[in-house]
Design a protein around this motif. Structure first.
Motif, PDB file in Angstrom:
ATOM      1  N   LEU A  19      32.561  49.150  35.831  1.00 30.55           N
ATOM      2  CA  LEU A  19      33.108  48.253  36.851  1.00 30.55           C
ATOM      3  C   LEU A  19      33.765  47.038  36.194  1.00 30.55           C
ATOM      4  O   LEU A  19      33.280  46.525  35.188  1.00 30.55           O
ATOM      5  CB  LEU A  19      32.003  47.779  37.803  1.00 30.55           C
ATOM      6  CG  LEU A  19      31.305  48.848  38.638  1.00 30.55           C
ATOM      7  CD1 LEU A  19      30.196  48.222  39.457  1.00 30.55           C
ATOM      8  CD2 LEU A  19      32.289  49.577  39.524  1.00 30.55           C
ATOM      9  N   GLU A  20      34.837  46.591  36.802  1.00 28.74           N
ATOM     10  CA  GLU A  20      35.506  45.373  36.352  1.00 28.74           C
ATOM     11  C   GLU A  20      34.962  44.202  37.165  1.00 28.74           C
ATOM     12  O   GLU A  20      34.256  44.400  38.161  1.00 28.74           O
ATOM     13  CB  GLU A  20      37.011  45.522  36.547  1.00 28.74           C
ATOM     14  CG  GLU A  20      37.606  46.639  35.692  1.00 28.74           C
ATOM     15  CD  GLU A  20      39.100  46.800  35.911  1.00 28.74           C
ATOM     16  OE1 GLU A  20      39.702  45.981  36.632  1.00 28.74           O
ATOM     17  OE2 GLU A  20      39.658  47.766  35.361  1.00 28.74           O
ATOM     18  N   LYS A  21      35.304  42.962  36.748  1.00 27.26           N
ATOM     19  CA  LYS A  21      34.852  41.785  37.486  1.00 27.26           C
ATOM     20  C   LYS A  21      35.270  41.908  38.940  1.00 27.26           C
ATOM     21  O   LYS A  21      36.382  42.334  39.245  1.00 27.26           O
ATOM     22  CB  LYS A  21      35.440  40.503  36.886  1.00 27.26           C
ATOM     23  CG  LYS A  21      34.788  40.071  35.607  1.00 27.26           C
ATOM     24  CD  LYS A  21      35.320  38.721  35.154  1.00 27.26           C
ATOM     25  CE  LYS A  21      34.638  38.320  33.849  1.00 27.26           C
ATOM     26  NZ  LYS A  21      35.085  36.990  33.400  1.00 27.26           N
ATOM     27  N   VAL A  32      27.766  42.156  42.512  1.00 24.29           N
ATOM     28  CA  VAL A  32      28.725  41.183  41.992  1.00 24.29           C
ATOM     29  C   VAL A  32      28.780  41.367  40.475  1.00 24.29           C
ATOM     30  O   VAL A  32      27.756  41.266  39.801  1.00 24.29           O
ATOM     31  CB  VAL A  32      28.305  39.744  42.348  1.00 24.29           C
ATOM     32  CG1 VAL A  32      29.291  38.748  41.743  1.00 24.29           C
ATOM     33  CG2 VAL A  32      28.213  39.573  43.848  1.00 24.29           C
ATOM     34  N   VAL A  33      29.988  41.653  39.972  1.00 27.97           N
ATOM     35  CA  VAL A  33      30.192  41.815  38.539  1.00 27.97           C
ATOM     36  C   VAL A  33      30.877  40.544  38.035  1.00 27.97           C
ATOM     37  O   VAL A  33      31.982  40.218  38.487  1.00 27.97           O
ATOM     38  CB  VAL A  33      31.052  43.052  38.212  1.00 27.97           C
ATOM     39  CG1 VAL A  33      31.222  43.209  36.705  1.00 27.97           C
ATOM     40  CG2 VAL A  33      30.436  44.308  38.832  1.00 27.97           C
ATOM     41  N   VAL A  66      29.971  42.130  33.404  1.00 30.89           N
ATOM     42  CA  VAL A  66      30.954  43.109  32.945  1.00 30.89           C
ATOM     43  C   VAL A  66      30.741  43.390  31.448  1.00 30.89           C
ATOM     44  O   VAL A  66      30.427  42.492  30.675  1.00 30.89           O
ATOM     45  CB  VAL A  66      32.403  42.629  33.235  1.00 30.89           C
ATOM     46  CG1 VAL A  66      32.805  41.468  32.365  1.00 30.89           C
ATOM     47  CG2 VAL A  66      33.397  43.767  33.091  1.00 30.89           C
ATOM     48  N   GLY A  67      30.833  44.649  31.073  1.00 29.77           N
ATOM     49  CA  GLY A  67      30.653  45.022  29.675  1.00 29.77           C
ATOM     50  C   GLY A  67      29.225  45.343  29.295  1.00 29.77           C
ATOM     51  O   GLY A  67      28.980  45.994  28.282  1.00 29.77           O
TER      52      GLY A  67
END
Length: 103
Positions: free
Chosen positions: A75-77, A101-102, A25-26
């Motif tokens: 996308l978020e976790k 998968v994040v 993420v990020g």
């Protein structure tokens, strides 16, 4: 009466998207790739996403109409599933699901 014969195109999946891809993420980067061919007619691509490995209630990924899907960077976790829908005339074939998968 004229006899009408309807022949549907055959779609052959040439490349499936990766089964699983992990991103952070990020700082999400990367793409998924799928390719197919049709025996005749125009082949179209539409990537879809869902929260599970199911086509039920899957959503179109806006603008994702080629064989390459750039993984969305916002996308978020969590876990996301993507697949590509190949269409030629009345024939529709789905790629396998790709689990993103994040973390």
């Amino acid at each position: 009466f004229a006899k009408v014969v309807v022949v549907n195109a055959t779609i052959t999946v040439l490349e499936q998207p990766a089964e699983e891809k992990t991103v952070t993420v990020g700082s999400i980067t990367g793409s998924l790739f799928a390719e197919a061919s049709a025996s005749f007619g125009t082949l179209t691509y539409q990537w879809k996403t869902n929260s599970s490995a199911s086509t039920v209630e899957a959503s179109d990924v806006e603008g994702a109409t080629t064989g390459t899907l750039t993984i969305p960077t916002d996308l978020e976790k969590g876990t996301y599933y993507y697949y590509c829908v190949f269409t030629a005339g009345a024939t529709v074939v789905n790629s396998r699901f790709s689990k993103v998968v994040v973390s």
